[in-house]
Design a protein around this motif. Structure first.
Motif, PDB file in Angstrom:
ATOM      1  N   GLY A   1      18.980  -2.632 -48.702  1.00 11.94           N
ATOM      2  CA  GLY A   1      18.669  -1.828 -50.042  1.00 11.94           C
ATOM      3  C   GLY A   1      17.289  -1.514 -49.865  1.00 11.94           C
ATOM      4  O   GLY A   1      16.989  -0.311 -50.147  1.00 11.94           O
ATOM      5  N   GLN A   2      16.408  -2.369 -49.483  1.00 14.24           N
ATOM      6  CA  GLN A   2      14.802  -2.045 -49.309  1.00 14.24           C
ATOM      7  C   GLN A   2      14.697  -1.146 -48.148  1.00 14.24           C
ATOM      8  O   GLN A   2      13.931   0.085 -48.269  1.00 14.24           O
ATOM      9  CB  GLN A   2      14.202  -3.186 -48.549  1.00 14.24           C
ATOM     10  CG  GLN A   2      14.019  -4.295 -49.969  1.00 14.24           C
ATOM     11  CD  GLN A   2      13.110  -5.481 -49.638  1.00 14.24           C
ATOM     12  OE1 GLN A   2      12.852  -5.759 -48.498  1.00 14.24           O
ATOM     13  NE2 GLN A   2      12.603  -6.116 -50.680  1.00 14.24           N
ATOM     14  N   SER A   3      15.628  -1.087 -47.157  1.00 11.90           N
ATOM     15  CA  SER A   3      15.621  -0.043 -46.018  1.00 11.90           C
ATOM     16  C   SER A   3      16.042   1.231 -46.475  1.00 11.90           C
ATOM     17  O   SER A   3      15.340   2.320 -46.165  1.00 11.90           O
ATOM     18  CB  SER A   3      16.313  -0.600 -44.804  1.00 11.90           C
ATOM     19  OG  SER A   3      15.969  -1.610 -44.186  1.00 11.90           O
ATOM     20  N   VAL A   4      17.089   1.212 -47.317  1.00  7.05           N
ATOM     21  CA  VAL A   4      17.543   2.378 -47.826  1.00  7.05           C
ATOM     22  C   VAL A   4      16.519   3.183 -48.872  1.00  7.05           C
ATOM     23  O   VAL A   4      16.282   4.534 -48.678  1.00  7.05           O
ATOM     24  CB  VAL A   4      18.951   2.368 -48.550  1.00  7.05           C
ATOM     25  CG1 VAL A   4      19.338   3.405 -49.331  1.00  7.05           C
ATOM     26  CG2 VAL A   4      20.131   1.875 -47.623  1.00  7.05           C
ATOM     27  N   THR A   5      15.941   2.184 -49.636  1.00  5.50           N
ATOM     28  CA  THR A   5      14.800   2.859 -50.524  1.00  5.50           C
ATOM     29  C   THR A   5      13.833   3.300 -49.851  1.00  5.50           C
ATOM     30  O   THR A   5      13.216   4.444 -50.155  1.00  5.50           O
ATOM     31  CB  THR A   5      14.439   1.650 -51.487  1.00  5.50           C
ATOM     32  OG1 THR A   5      15.573   1.165 -52.223  1.00  5.50           O
ATOM     33  CG2 THR A   5      13.655   2.031 -52.478  1.00  5.50           C
ATOM     34  N   SER A   6      13.366   2.717 -48.674  1.00  6.43           N
ATOM     35  CA  SER A   6      12.383   3.290 -47.862  1.00  6.43           C
ATOM     36  C   SER A   6      12.437   4.533 -47.324  1.00  6.43           C
ATOM     37  O   SER A   6      11.659   5.319 -47.329  1.00  6.43           O
ATOM     38  CB  SER A   6      11.648   2.427 -46.749  1.00  6.43           C
ATOM     39  OG  SER A   6      10.803   2.699 -46.060  1.00  6.43           O
ATOM     40  N   VAL A   7      13.686   4.683 -46.781  1.00  4.11           N
ATOM     41  CA  VAL A   7      14.011   5.957 -46.087  1.00  4.11           C
ATOM     42  C   VAL A   7      14.202   7.097 -47.249  1.00  4.11           C
ATOM     43  O   VAL A   7      13.739   8.349 -46.982  1.00  4.11           O
ATOM     44  CB  VAL A   7      15.355   5.865 -45.470  1.00  4.11           C
ATOM     45  CG1 VAL A   7      15.833   7.247 -44.806  1.00  4.11           C
ATOM     46  CG2 VAL A   7      15.199   5.124 -43.962  1.00  4.11           C
TER      47      VAL A   7
ATOM     48  N   VAL B   1      21.741   5.017 -43.050  1.00  2.00           N
ATOM     49  CA  VAL B   1      21.202   3.636 -42.984  1.00  2.00           C
ATOM     50  C   VAL B   1      21.649   2.463 -42.969  1.00  2.00           C
ATOM     51  O   VAL B   1      21.466   1.628 -42.027  1.00  2.00           O
ATOM     52  CB  VAL B   1      19.793   3.718 -44.045  1.00  2.00           C
ATOM     53  CG1 VAL B   1      19.101   2.577 -43.973  1.00  2.00           C
ATOM     54  CG2 VAL B   1      19.072   4.952 -43.911  1.00  2.00           C
ATOM     55  N   ALA B   2      22.762   2.225 -43.752  1.00  2.00           N
ATOM     56  CA  ALA B   2      23.575   0.890 -43.802  1.00  2.00           C
ATOM     57  C   ALA B   2      24.307   1.074 -42.401  1.00  2.00           C
ATOM     58  O   ALA B   2      24.414  -0.152 -41.797  1.00  2.00           O
ATOM     59  CB  ALA B   2      24.439   0.982 -44.932  1.00  2.00           C
ATOM     60  N   THR B   3      24.800   2.006 -42.045  1.00  2.00           N
ATOM     61  CA  THR B   3      25.784   1.899 -40.816  1.00  2.00           C
ATOM     62  C   THR B   3      24.744   1.723 -39.609  1.00  2.00           C
ATOM     63  O   THR B   3      25.147   0.821 -38.719  1.00  2.00           O
ATOM     64  CB  THR B   3      26.457   3.161 -40.695  1.00  2.00           C
ATOM     65  OG1 THR B   3      27.204   3.607 -41.572  1.00  2.00           O
ATOM     66  CG2 THR B   3      27.392   3.309 -39.357  1.00  2.00           C
ATOM     67  N   ALA B   4      23.576   2.291 -39.445  1.00  2.00           N
ATOM     68  CA  ALA B   4      22.632   1.898 -38.618  1.00  2.00           C
ATOM     69  C   ALA B   4      22.273   0.679 -38.268  1.00  2.00           C
ATOM     70  O   ALA B   4      22.274  -0.160 -37.366  1.00  2.00           O
ATOM     71  CB  ALA B   4      21.485   2.847 -38.466  1.00  2.00           C
ATOM     72  N   ILE B   5      21.846   0.060 -39.526  1.00  2.43           N
ATOM     73  CA  ILE B   5      21.824  -1.377 -39.451  1.00  2.43           C
ATOM     74  C   ILE B   5      22.770  -2.340 -39.209  1.00  2.43           C
ATOM     75  O   ILE B   5      22.856  -3.502 -38.276  1.00  2.43           O
ATOM     76  CB  ILE B   5      21.382  -1.887 -41.177  1.00  2.43           C
ATOM     77  CG1 ILE B   5      20.117  -1.075 -41.406  1.00  2.43           C
ATOM     78  CG2 ILE B   5      21.057  -3.490 -41.044  1.00  2.43           C
ATOM     79  CD1 ILE B   5      19.515  -1.522 -42.723  1.00  2.43           C
TER      80      ILE B   5
END
Length: 682
Positions: free
Chosen positions: A166-172, A191-195
């Protein structure tokens, strides 16, 4: 199986020795040693065989099959090897109806808890559609059940890992505030799929190259600091929707945890939406009371299987529908379409996801490490409880393959094992991986057919469910803090506090990365110090013992220093051996400061007792060659005793035998000392 032999079969014993670090480096071919003399190595062959036998008694079904094959003195068949690496090839053909009842009950019990949890993690923590959480709780679990070696491990999204996503999604999404993405949901899926695909690749590669030992490298204090910090962050994150401040948060856009704390302090009492806050508080109180009732009534097995979270979800949804809470401004889940960005199955590495790979790699590495550590702890706990063993390397491969399979569904979250869910799975009756398949099937049915029934589910209820997880995450923290204080383990305490503070002030990635580096440096520092001690003679005997362990042992020959090296030698622990030997020579075994004046005279003769050294690599031989050359230059006599065959061969190839001469090598210390005292008398 029939009762085992006195010792495990040779091939099985070799496998156990290769998998058991404590006995892996020992030499079972050495002769017997007396326990009370200076010849004795720290680990004797009978200890090795006993450890191997004890480890063999409770090996899992695959190793039992392999042991039966070994008994027949025939090579292991390809099919047996396939069953070892793919456990489902063994347990599915041998599955019996007597196991089905327990597995069905366990699958239903865990699914009832997992469905609302997965929806909560996806919406409240990962900032994605509820569907992504449900797919993450089903597809990876099915593949893990086929490849994993743990029979009770439940693989699904985890709170801490979903928070990182969630932090990565929000950051993007907030990277460019002036030009927000046209389709935020598609960006979140990408983003979630890339992670997830990176998490799968990292875990699979670690397992393929047999790096499962990382679970014993990282400090428990680091993990406790991380878990405590994540629990605190989750609590702060969930207070915002529970107080109905989501819209205000989006307008003010607080970034860090500290900013969100100040945001809550400033607006939590003045701008909170009262109906939302009231429902959130009531739901949280009810969940806590139900959890306490379950704990107090644990003696009744059926009570532990009551899904209090699912009950609260159903009741709150009915009440919300009946009294139209949405008309009062309480946000509800609403319509959740079953789509994943265009296609249900899509190759994860395509042009929509590739731009996010580089900026999410650090998050993927962190998720892989933390997820594996949680999973292996849960797997080992259940393996010990139900008397079978698991392989960390096979677990890594299975978890990696499970996440790679999940990545083919866009937006799927990383899935790893849970200590709590896995324990409940076992207590509910799970005895094979079929319980995970049953659970995953129920979650899939719920995904496609039950989501419309959750239309009126208040989102603040999902936040309260996640807050209940905070209690579970924090449950062991006070106990660990008290233990470290009682043990005066200041390094562990400092590492835990440092992880917590850095995670709160900066970010989860910074906190864990810094603490991880410190933890690894501590491991390297400790492993780089060769374990050595000074031996002294027990009066009126021909025995030599460590002078710091045996009060009666005395150094009775001036100028002679007897050093016992207590471990195998390699490039890591011999780099500082020159300095370590110099300090032993000048200061003895007592702790001293480098600025202190020498307490002893330099030795004229050094005797190396090497009974505990069973292996020696080329770098260590090179260092010892340089060391012995410097001693010869100083005129110091060097003798070596108890040299085993493998180090002897390495010393001979490295030129040490030629450098010192054949008369420098003896069977035991007593022979050397008799020669030295005999020469001194002439």
């Amino acid at each position: 199986m029939s009762s085992g032999p006195t010792h495990p079969p040779p091939r099985l014993q070799a496998h156990i020795l290769s998998e058991t670090p404590s006995v892996r480096d020992s030499n079972p071919g050495t002769p017997s040693w007396r326990e009370d003399d200076e010849h004795a190595p720290l680990l004797r062959p009978d200890d090795i065989e006993r450890a191997a036998y004890n480890g063999a008694r409770d090996r899992d079904l695959e190793l039992e099959l392999e042991a039966d094959t070994v008994k027949s003195s025939t090579p292991t068949s390809t099919w047996a090897k396939a069953q070892y690496y793919i456990p489902s090839l063994y347990w599915i053909p041998n599955y019996t109806l007597s196991l089905l009842g327990g597995d069905l009950t366990a699958g239903l019990t865990v699914a009832a808890m997992l469905i609302p949890q997965s929806v909560s993690y996806a919406t409240s923590l990962a900032k994605l559609s509820p569907v992504t959480g449900l797919f993450s709780a089903s597809i990876p679990a099915i593949l893990y059940a086929l490849l994993g070696s743990s029979r009770q491990l439940n693989v699904a999204p985890e709170a801490a890992l979903s928070l990182l996503v969630g932090q990565s999604v929000t950051s993007v999404l907030r990277a460019d505030r002036h030009s927000p993405p046209a389709n935020p949901e598609a960006v979140g899926f990408a983003v979630a799929t890339a992670i997830t695909v990176q998490v799968g690749l990292i875990s699979f590669i670690l397992g393929f190259f047999r790096l499962g030992f990382i679970d014993v490298v990282l400090s428990r204090a680091l993990l406790r600091g991380f878990i405590t910090a994540v629990a605190f962050i989750i609590f702060i994150e969930q207070l915002i929707p529970m107080l109905g401040l989501t819209a205000l948060e989006h307008s003010l856009n607080p970034q860090t945890t500290l900013e969100k704390i100040f945001f809550l302090v400033e607006y939590g009492f003045t701008r909170a939406h009262q109906p939302t806050a009231f429902v959130s508080a009531c739901v949280l109180v009810v969940l806590v009371i139900l959890r306490m009732l379950k704990a107090s009534l644990r003696r009744y097995k059926w009570v532990t299987r009551v899904p209090e979270v699912l009950i609260v979800v159903i009741v709150s949804t009915i009440l919300s529908d009946e009294f139209r809470w949405d008309d009062d401004g309480i946000a509800i889940l609403g319509n959740v379409p079953i789509h994943t960005g265009g296609h249900f199955i899509k190759f994860p590495l395509h042009h929509h996801n590739l731009p996010y790979l580089r900026q999410t790699t650090s998050t993927a590495v962190l998720i892989s490490i933390i997820g594996f550590l949680d999973s292996i702890v849960a797997a080992k706990q259940n393996a010990a409880r139900y008397s079978y063993s698991i392989s960390p390397n096979r677990e890594l491969v299975a978890l990696g393959a499970a996440n790679l399979a999940g990545a083919f569904v866009p937006g799927t979250l990383p899935a790893y094992g849970s200590i709590t869910r896995s324990r409940i799975n076992g207590e509910a009756g799970a005895r094979t991986q079929m319980a995970s398949i049953v659970c995953a099937a129920i979650v899939l049915v719920a995904t496609f057919f039950l989501l419309p029934w959750l239309y009126y589910l208040p989102k603040c209820v999902l936040g309260s469910i996640v807050c209940l997880v905070v209690y579970t995450l924090l449950a062991e923290t006070p106990e660990d803090v008290i233990f470290y204080w009682k043990m005066r383990a200041w390094i562990d305490m400092t590492l835990m506090i440092l992880t917590f503070v850095l995670t709160i002030i900066w970010s989860v990635q910074v906190g864990v990365t810094v603490s991880l580096i410190i933890s690894l440096l501590l491991v390297v520092h400790r492993s780089s110090r060769t374990r050595m001690t000074i031996l002294g003679r027990i009066p009126e005997t021909d025995r030599w013992e460590p002078i710091d362990e045996s009060p009666g042992a005395k150094e009775d020959t001036p100028g002679v220093l007897i050093i016992r090296i207590r471990e195998n030698l390699d490039f890591a622990n011999t780099a500082q051996i020159k300095e370590r030997l110099r300090r032993l020579e000048l200061y003895g075994v007592r702790r001293s400061h480098p600025a202190d004046a020498p307490l002893r005279q330099p030795a004229s003769i050094l005797i190396f007792h090497m009974a505990d050294v069973s292996t020696c690599d080329a770098s260590a031989v090179q260092i010892f060659h340089e060391l012995f050359e410097s001693y010869r230059t100083r005129g110091v006599g060097v003798f070596i005793t108890h040299l085993r065959p493998d180090p002897r061969a390495m010393f001979e190839r490295g030129g040490i035998m030629k450098l010192l001469g054949a008369d420098a090598f003896y069977e035991d210390v007593g022979t050397v000392m008799r020669r030295l005292t005999g020469e001194s008398q002439h």
